[in-house]
Design an enzyme around this catalytic site. Structure first.
Site, PDB file in Angstrom:
ATOM      1  N   PHE A  22       0.820  -1.212   0.000  1.00  0.00           N
ATOM      2  CA  PHE A  22       0.000   0.000   0.000  1.00  0.00           C
ATOM      3  C   PHE A  22       0.858   1.268   0.000  1.00  0.00           C
ATOM      4  O   PHE A  22       0.814   2.076  -0.942  1.00  0.00           O
ATOM      5  CB  PHE A  22      -0.950  -0.061   1.211  1.00  0.00           C
ATOM      6  CG  PHE A  22      -1.509   1.255   1.664  1.00  0.00           C
ATOM      7  CD1 PHE A  22      -2.063   2.148   0.761  1.00  0.00           C
ATOM      8  CD2 PHE A  22      -1.494   1.590   3.011  1.00  0.00           C
ATOM      9  CE1 PHE A  22      -2.589   3.367   1.185  1.00  0.00           C
ATOM     10  CE2 PHE A  22      -2.015   2.793   3.452  1.00  0.00           C
ATOM     11  CZ  PHE A  22      -2.560   3.683   2.543  1.00  0.00           C
ATOM     12  N   GLY A  47       2.463  -7.759  -0.433  1.00  0.00           N
ATOM     13  CA  GLY A  47       2.273  -6.832  -1.538  1.00  0.00           C
ATOM     14  C   GLY A  47       1.475  -7.475  -2.663  1.00  0.00           C
ATOM     15  O   GLY A  47       1.288  -8.695  -2.699  1.00  0.00           O
ATOM     16  N   TYR A 155       4.909  -6.866  17.161  1.00  0.00           N
ATOM     17  CA  TYR A 155       5.047  -5.880  16.084  1.00  0.00           C
ATOM     18  C   TYR A 155       5.679  -4.593  16.610  1.00  0.00           C
ATOM     19  O   TYR A 155       6.627  -4.059  16.023  1.00  0.00           O
ATOM     20  CB  TYR A 155       3.681  -5.580  15.470  1.00  0.00           C
ATOM     21  CG  TYR A 155       3.714  -4.454  14.465  1.00  0.00           C
ATOM     22  CD1 TYR A 155       4.327  -4.619  13.222  1.00  0.00           C
ATOM     23  CD2 TYR A 155       3.142  -3.219  14.755  1.00  0.00           C
ATOM     24  CE1 TYR A 155       4.375  -3.591  12.302  1.00  0.00           C
ATOM     25  CE2 TYR A 155       3.173  -2.185  13.843  1.00  0.00           C
ATOM     26  CZ  TYR A 155       3.788  -2.372  12.611  1.00  0.00           C
ATOM     27  OH  TYR A 155       3.844  -1.333  11.707  1.00  0.00           O
ATOM     28  N   ASN A 216     -14.315  -3.528  16.737  1.00  0.00           N
ATOM     29  CA  ASN A 216     -13.674  -4.126  17.917  1.00  0.00           C
ATOM     30  C   ASN A 216     -13.729  -3.141  19.074  1.00  0.00           C
ATOM     31  O   ASN A 216     -13.296  -1.997  18.948  1.00  0.00           O
ATOM     32  CB  ASN A 216     -12.226  -4.489  17.613  1.00  0.00           C
ATOM     33  CG  ASN A 216     -12.122  -5.569  16.548  1.00  0.00           C
ATOM     34  OD1 ASN A 216     -11.682  -5.322  15.437  1.00  0.00           O
ATOM     35  ND2 ASN A 216     -12.541  -6.777  16.887  1.00  0.00           N
TER      36      ASN A 216
END
Length: 324
Positions: A22, A47, A155, A216
Protein backbone atom coordinates in the site's frame (compact mmCIF):
# COMPACT_ATOMS: atom_id res chain seq x y z
CA UNK A 1 3.55 22.26 1.14
CA UNK A 2 3.25 18.70 -0.17
CA UNK A 3 5.93 16.86 -2.10
CA UNK A 4 5.38 17.38 -5.83
CA UNK A 5 7.70 20.38 -6.05
CA UNK A 6 10.56 18.72 -4.16
CA UNK A 7 13.69 18.34 -6.24
CA UNK A 8 16.49 15.78 -6.25
CA UNK A 9 19.36 15.47 -8.73
CA UNK A 10 17.92 14.25 -12.05
CA UNK A 11 20.00 11.07 -12.00
CA UNK A 12 18.81 10.05 -8.51
CA UNK A 13 17.97 6.37 -7.98
CA UNK A 14 15.44 5.34 -5.32
CA UNK A 15 14.96 1.86 -3.92
CA UNK A 16 11.54 1.25 -2.37
CA UNK A 17 11.37 -2.01 -0.42
CA UNK A 18 7.87 -3.33 0.07
CA UNK A 19 7.14 -1.38 -3.09
CA UNK A 20 4.21 -3.61 -4.07
CA UNK A 21 2.39 -2.82 -0.83
CA UNK A 22 0.00 0.00 0.00
CA UNK A 23 2.50 2.66 1.11
CA UNK A 24 5.37 1.39 -1.04
CA UNK A 25 3.40 1.39 -4.29
CA UNK A 26 2.24 4.93 -3.67
CA UNK A 27 5.85 5.98 -3.14
CA UNK A 28 6.91 4.25 -6.36
CA UNK A 29 4.12 5.93 -8.28
CA UNK A 30 4.90 9.38 -6.88
CA UNK A 31 8.62 9.11 -7.63
CA UNK A 32 8.16 7.79 -11.16
CA UNK A 33 5.61 10.57 -11.79
CA UNK A 34 8.33 13.03 -10.72
CA UNK A 35 10.71 11.50 -13.27
CA UNK A 36 13.13 9.68 -10.98
CA UNK A 37 14.49 6.15 -11.39
CA UNK A 38 12.78 3.71 -9.02
CA UNK A 39 13.54 0.12 -8.08
CA UNK A 40 10.83 -1.81 -6.29
CA UNK A 41 11.91 -4.76 -4.13
CA UNK A 42 9.12 -7.00 -2.86
CA UNK A 43 8.57 -10.73 -2.31
CA UNK A 44 4.78 -10.34 -2.83
CA UNK A 45 4.03 -12.03 0.49
CA UNK A 46 1.71 -9.17 1.44
CA UNK A 47 2.27 -6.83 -1.54
CA UNK A 48 0.13 -7.11 -4.64
CA UNK A 49 1.17 -8.01 -8.18
CA UNK A 50 -1.50 -5.54 -9.36
CA UNK A 51 0.47 -2.70 -7.74
CA UNK A 52 3.53 -3.74 -9.75
CA UNK A 53 1.54 -4.12 -12.98
CA UNK A 54 0.29 -0.56 -12.53
CA UNK A 55 3.83 0.79 -13.02
CA UNK A 56 5.75 -1.94 -14.86
CA UNK A 57 5.49 -0.26 -18.28
CA UNK A 58 7.15 2.92 -17.04
CA UNK A 59 10.73 3.12 -18.33
CA UNK A 60 12.06 4.51 -15.03
CA UNK A 61 10.57 1.66 -12.92
CA UNK A 62 12.12 -1.75 -12.25
CA UNK A 63 10.62 -4.58 -10.20
CA UNK A 64 12.86 -7.01 -8.30
CA UNK A 65 11.09 -9.98 -6.76
CA UNK A 66 13.09 -10.75 -3.66
CA UNK A 67 13.07 -11.13 0.11
CA UNK A 68 14.80 -8.70 2.49
CA UNK A 69 15.67 -11.68 4.69
CA UNK A 70 18.29 -12.53 2.06
CA UNK A 71 21.33 -10.25 2.45
CA UNK A 72 22.59 -10.97 -1.07
CA UNK A 73 19.25 -9.81 -2.48
CA UNK A 74 19.50 -6.60 -0.44
CA UNK A 75 23.07 -6.00 -1.60
CA UNK A 76 22.14 -6.45 -5.26
CA UNK A 77 19.11 -4.17 -4.94
CA UNK A 78 21.18 -1.39 -3.32
CA UNK A 79 23.83 -1.19 -6.05
CA UNK A 80 24.00 2.34 -7.40
CA UNK A 81 21.11 3.53 -5.20
CA UNK A 82 21.05 7.03 -3.68
CA UNK A 83 18.00 6.77 -1.43
CA UNK A 84 16.39 3.75 0.26
CA UNK A 85 12.77 3.99 1.39
CA UNK A 86 12.41 0.82 3.47
CA UNK A 87 8.72 -0.03 3.75
CA UNK A 88 9.13 -3.82 3.65
CA UNK A 89 7.61 -5.29 6.79
CA UNK A 90 4.69 -7.29 8.02
CA UNK A 91 2.07 -5.12 9.70
CA UNK A 92 -0.82 -5.90 12.07
CA UNK A 93 -0.58 -6.08 15.84
CA UNK A 94 -2.89 -9.13 16.22
CA UNK A 95 -1.06 -11.12 13.54
CA UNK A 96 2.28 -10.41 15.24
CA UNK A 97 0.90 -11.85 18.47
CA UNK A 98 0.01 -15.01 16.55
CA UNK A 99 3.32 -15.17 14.60
CA UNK A 100 6.13 -13.57 16.65
CA UNK A 101 9.01 -15.54 15.10
CA UNK A 102 8.12 -14.51 11.57
CA UNK A 103 7.89 -10.86 12.63
CA UNK A 104 11.35 -11.04 14.14
CA UNK A 105 12.76 -12.48 10.90
CA UNK A 106 11.14 -9.99 8.54
CA UNK A 107 10.83 -6.77 10.51
CA UNK A 108 14.08 -6.92 12.48
CA UNK A 109 16.53 -9.09 10.53
CA UNK A 110 15.17 -7.92 7.19
CA UNK A 111 15.51 -4.25 8.13
CA UNK A 112 19.00 -4.87 9.49
CA UNK A 113 19.96 -6.55 6.20
CA UNK A 114 18.75 -3.48 4.35
CA UNK A 115 20.66 -1.08 6.60
CA UNK A 116 23.84 -3.11 6.16
CA UNK A 117 23.41 -3.28 2.38
CA UNK A 118 22.76 0.47 2.28
CA UNK A 119 25.86 1.13 4.39
CA UNK A 120 28.09 -1.03 2.20
CA UNK A 121 26.65 0.51 -0.97
CA UNK A 122 27.22 4.13 0.08
CA UNK A 123 23.52 5.05 0.10
CA UNK A 124 22.96 8.73 0.95
CA UNK A 125 19.78 8.39 3.01
CA UNK A 126 18.03 5.40 4.58
CA UNK A 127 14.42 6.17 5.46
CA UNK A 128 12.47 3.39 7.16
CA UNK A 129 8.94 2.73 8.36
CA UNK A 130 8.40 2.67 12.10
CA UNK A 131 5.04 2.83 13.87
CA UNK A 132 3.00 4.65 16.48
CA UNK A 133 2.76 1.27 18.23
CA UNK A 134 6.18 1.94 19.80
CA UNK A 135 4.41 4.21 22.33
CA UNK A 136 2.87 1.13 23.94
CA UNK A 137 0.87 1.82 27.09
CA UNK A 138 2.19 5.35 27.68
CA UNK A 139 -1.01 7.23 28.55
CA UNK A 140 -0.12 10.83 27.70
CA UNK A 141 -1.59 12.51 24.61
CA UNK A 142 -0.39 13.75 22.26
CA UNK A 143 2.39 11.21 21.71
CA UNK A 144 5.84 12.82 21.83
CA UNK A 145 9.09 11.21 20.71
CA UNK A 146 11.08 10.15 23.78
CA UNK A 147 8.02 9.43 25.92
CA UNK A 148 7.36 5.75 25.23
CA UNK A 149 5.73 3.17 27.50
CA UNK A 150 5.74 -0.61 27.78
CA UNK A 151 5.34 -2.35 24.45
CA UNK A 152 2.13 -4.29 23.85
CA UNK A 153 2.93 -6.55 20.89
CA UNK A 154 5.77 -8.25 18.99
CA UNK A 155 5.05 -5.88 16.08
CA UNK A 156 5.71 -2.86 18.32
CA UNK A 157 8.90 -4.48 19.58
CA UNK A 158 10.20 -5.03 16.05
CA UNK A 159 9.71 -1.36 15.25
CA UNK A 160 11.42 -0.24 18.45
CA UNK A 161 14.39 -2.47 17.64
CA UNK A 162 14.54 -1.03 14.11
CA UNK A 163 14.78 2.44 15.60
CA UNK A 164 17.63 1.39 17.87
CA UNK A 165 19.51 -0.06 14.90
CA UNK A 166 18.81 3.15 13.02
CA UNK A 167 20.46 5.15 15.80
CA UNK A 168 23.44 2.80 15.91
CA UNK A 169 23.99 2.75 12.16
CA UNK A 170 24.10 6.53 12.15
CA UNK A 171 26.38 6.76 15.18
CA UNK A 172 28.76 3.91 14.32
CA UNK A 173 28.82 3.95 10.53
CA UNK A 174 27.62 7.40 9.49
CA UNK A 175 24.57 6.09 7.61
CA UNK A 176 21.91 8.81 7.62
CA UNK A 177 18.84 6.98 8.93
CA UNK A 178 15.38 8.46 9.51
CA UNK A 179 12.61 6.48 11.23
CA UNK A 180 9.03 7.45 10.43
CA UNK A 181 6.48 6.53 13.07
CA UNK A 182 3.35 6.19 10.96
CA UNK A 183 0.01 6.84 12.62
CA UNK A 184 -2.83 4.82 11.02
CA UNK A 185 -2.18 5.51 7.36
CA UNK A 186 -5.12 5.25 4.94
CA UNK A 187 -5.89 5.99 1.31
CA UNK A 188 -5.92 4.60 -2.23
CA UNK A 189 -4.87 0.98 -2.76
CA UNK A 190 -5.06 -0.01 0.90
CA UNK A 191 -6.25 -3.63 0.99
CA UNK A 192 -9.82 -4.05 2.33
CA UNK A 193 -9.66 -7.84 2.47
CA UNK A 194 -8.47 -10.38 5.01
CA UNK A 195 -8.63 -10.87 8.75
CA UNK A 196 -5.98 -8.21 9.36
CA UNK A 197 -7.24 -5.52 6.98
CA UNK A 198 -7.12 -1.90 8.12
CA UNK A 199 -10.38 -0.57 9.45
CA UNK A 200 -11.24 2.19 6.92
CA UNK A 201 -11.01 0.14 3.70
CA UNK A 202 -12.62 -2.82 5.45
CA UNK A 203 -15.62 -0.77 6.60
CA UNK A 204 -15.95 0.87 3.19
CA UNK A 205 -16.05 -2.43 1.31
CA UNK A 206 -18.48 -4.01 3.77
CA UNK A 207 -20.83 -1.03 3.68
CA UNK A 208 -20.70 -0.84 -0.11
CA UNK A 209 -21.70 -4.53 -0.16
CA UNK A 210 -24.49 -3.93 2.41
CA UNK A 211 -22.71 -6.11 4.97
CA UNK A 212 -22.69 -5.38 8.70
CA UNK A 213 -19.22 -4.39 9.90
CA UNK A 214 -17.89 -5.34 13.32
CA UNK A 215 -16.21 -2.72 15.47
CA UNK A 216 -13.67 -4.13 17.92
CA UNK A 217 -14.39 -2.70 21.37
CA UNK A 218 -16.86 0.10 22.07
CA UNK A 219 -15.87 2.31 19.13
CA UNK A 220 -14.67 5.05 21.46
CA UNK A 221 -11.00 4.42 20.72
CA UNK A 222 -9.36 7.31 18.88
CA UNK A 223 -6.70 7.44 16.18
CA UNK A 224 -4.65 10.04 14.33
CA UNK A 225 -5.63 8.81 10.87
CA UNK A 226 -3.05 9.92 8.29
CA UNK A 227 -3.70 10.24 4.58
CA UNK A 228 -1.22 8.53 2.25
CA UNK A 229 0.00 11.74 0.57
CA UNK A 230 1.22 13.05 3.93
CA UNK A 231 3.32 9.89 4.26
CA UNK A 232 4.79 10.33 0.78
CA UNK A 233 5.76 13.88 1.72
CA UNK A 234 7.44 12.70 4.93
CA UNK A 235 9.52 10.07 3.13
CA UNK A 236 10.76 12.47 0.46
CA UNK A 237 11.47 15.28 2.89
CA UNK A 238 13.47 12.86 5.04
CA UNK A 239 15.60 12.18 1.95
CA UNK A 240 16.35 15.90 1.78
CA UNK A 241 16.86 16.38 5.53
CA UNK A 242 20.23 17.44 6.95
CA UNK A 243 22.52 14.85 8.52
CA UNK A 244 21.98 16.60 11.85
CA UNK A 245 18.45 15.18 11.84
CA UNK A 246 19.65 11.61 11.15
CA UNK A 247 19.51 8.82 13.73
CA UNK A 248 16.10 10.01 14.92
CA UNK A 249 12.54 8.75 14.73
CA UNK A 250 9.68 11.10 13.90
CA UNK A 251 5.92 11.06 14.33
CA UNK A 252 4.24 11.12 10.92
CA UNK A 253 0.58 12.03 11.19
CA UNK A 254 -1.67 15.04 10.70
CA UNK A 255 -2.00 15.77 14.39
CA UNK A 256 -5.74 15.13 14.58
CA UNK A 257 -7.86 12.76 16.60
CA UNK A 258 -10.84 10.81 15.27
CA UNK A 259 -13.07 8.39 17.17
CA UNK A 260 -13.79 5.10 15.45
CA UNK A 261 -17.55 5.22 16.00
CA UNK A 262 -17.72 8.72 14.49
CA UNK A 263 -15.76 7.57 11.45
CA UNK A 264 -18.10 4.63 11.02
CA UNK A 265 -21.20 6.84 10.88
CA UNK A 266 -19.41 9.34 8.63
CA UNK A 267 -18.70 6.53 6.17
CA UNK A 268 -22.34 5.40 6.34
CA UNK A 269 -23.48 8.94 5.59
CA UNK A 270 -21.02 9.37 2.70
CA UNK A 271 -22.21 6.09 1.14
CA UNK A 272 -25.90 6.68 1.83
CA UNK A 273 -26.16 3.62 4.10
CA UNK A 274 -28.08 3.08 7.33
CA UNK A 275 -26.42 -0.02 8.78
CA UNK A 276 -25.88 -0.39 12.51
CA UNK A 277 -22.54 -2.08 13.34
CA UNK A 278 -21.86 -5.10 15.47
CA UNK A 279 -19.51 -4.65 18.43
CA UNK A 280 -16.86 -7.26 19.16
CA UNK A 281 -14.20 -7.69 21.85
CA UNK A 282 -11.18 -5.41 22.06
CA UNK A 283 -8.23 -6.61 19.99
CA UNK A 284 -5.25 -7.76 22.09
CA UNK A 285 -2.27 -5.43 21.91
CA UNK A 286 -4.26 -2.44 20.67
CA UNK A 287 -3.67 1.05 22.02
CA UNK A 288 -6.87 2.79 23.17
CA UNK A 289 -6.00 6.32 22.10
CA UNK A 290 -3.42 7.65 19.67
CA UNK A 291 -2.73 11.24 18.67
CA UNK A 292 0.58 12.66 17.47
CA UNK A 293 2.65 15.71 18.25
CA UNK A 294 4.31 16.36 14.86
CA UNK A 295 6.41 19.36 15.87
CA UNK A 296 9.70 17.43 15.72
CA UNK A 297 9.08 16.33 12.12
CA UNK A 298 8.04 19.85 11.20
CA UNK A 299 11.18 21.33 12.70
CA UNK A 300 13.81 18.83 11.55
CA UNK A 301 12.31 17.46 8.31
CA UNK A 302 10.25 20.42 7.14
CA UNK A 303 7.19 18.14 7.25
CA UNK A 304 4.02 20.17 6.67
CA UNK A 305 1.10 17.84 5.88
CA UNK A 306 -1.55 19.06 3.45
CA UNK A 307 -4.27 16.52 4.15
CA UNK A 308 -6.40 16.56 7.27
CA UNK A 309 -8.75 13.63 7.89
CA UNK A 310 -11.77 15.24 6.22
CA UNK A 311 -9.87 16.02 3.03
CA UNK A 312 -8.20 12.61 2.94
CA UNK A 313 -11.30 10.53 3.63
CA UNK A 314 -13.21 12.18 0.77
CA UNK A 315 -10.42 11.22 -1.64
CA UNK A 316 -10.25 7.68 -0.22
CA UNK A 317 -14.02 7.15 -0.52
CA UNK A 318 -13.95 8.37 -4.13
CA UNK A 319 -11.11 5.95 -4.94
CA UNK A 320 -12.86 2.94 -3.40
CA UNK A 321 -16.12 3.79 -5.15
CA UNK A 322 -14.28 3.62 -8.47
CA UNK A 323 -12.06 0.63 -7.72
CA UNK A 324 -14.02 -1.84 -5.58
Amino acid sequence: MGYKNLQFPKESVFLVTGGAGFIGSNLCEALTDMGYTVRCLDDLSTGKQANVDLLIDRPNYTFIKGDIRNLDTCMEACKGVDYVLNQAAWGSVPRSIAMPLLYEEINIRGTLNMMEAARQSGVKKFVYASSSSVYGDHPVLPKVEGQEGNLLSPYALTKRVDEEYGKLYHKLYGLDTYGLRYFNVFGRRQDPDGAYAAVIPKFLKQLMNDEVPTINGDGKQSRDFTYIDNVIEANLKACLAPSEAAGNAFNIAYGGREYLIDIYYDLCKALGKEIEPNFGPDRPGDIKHSNADISKAKKLLGYDPDYDFEKGIKLAIDWYKENL
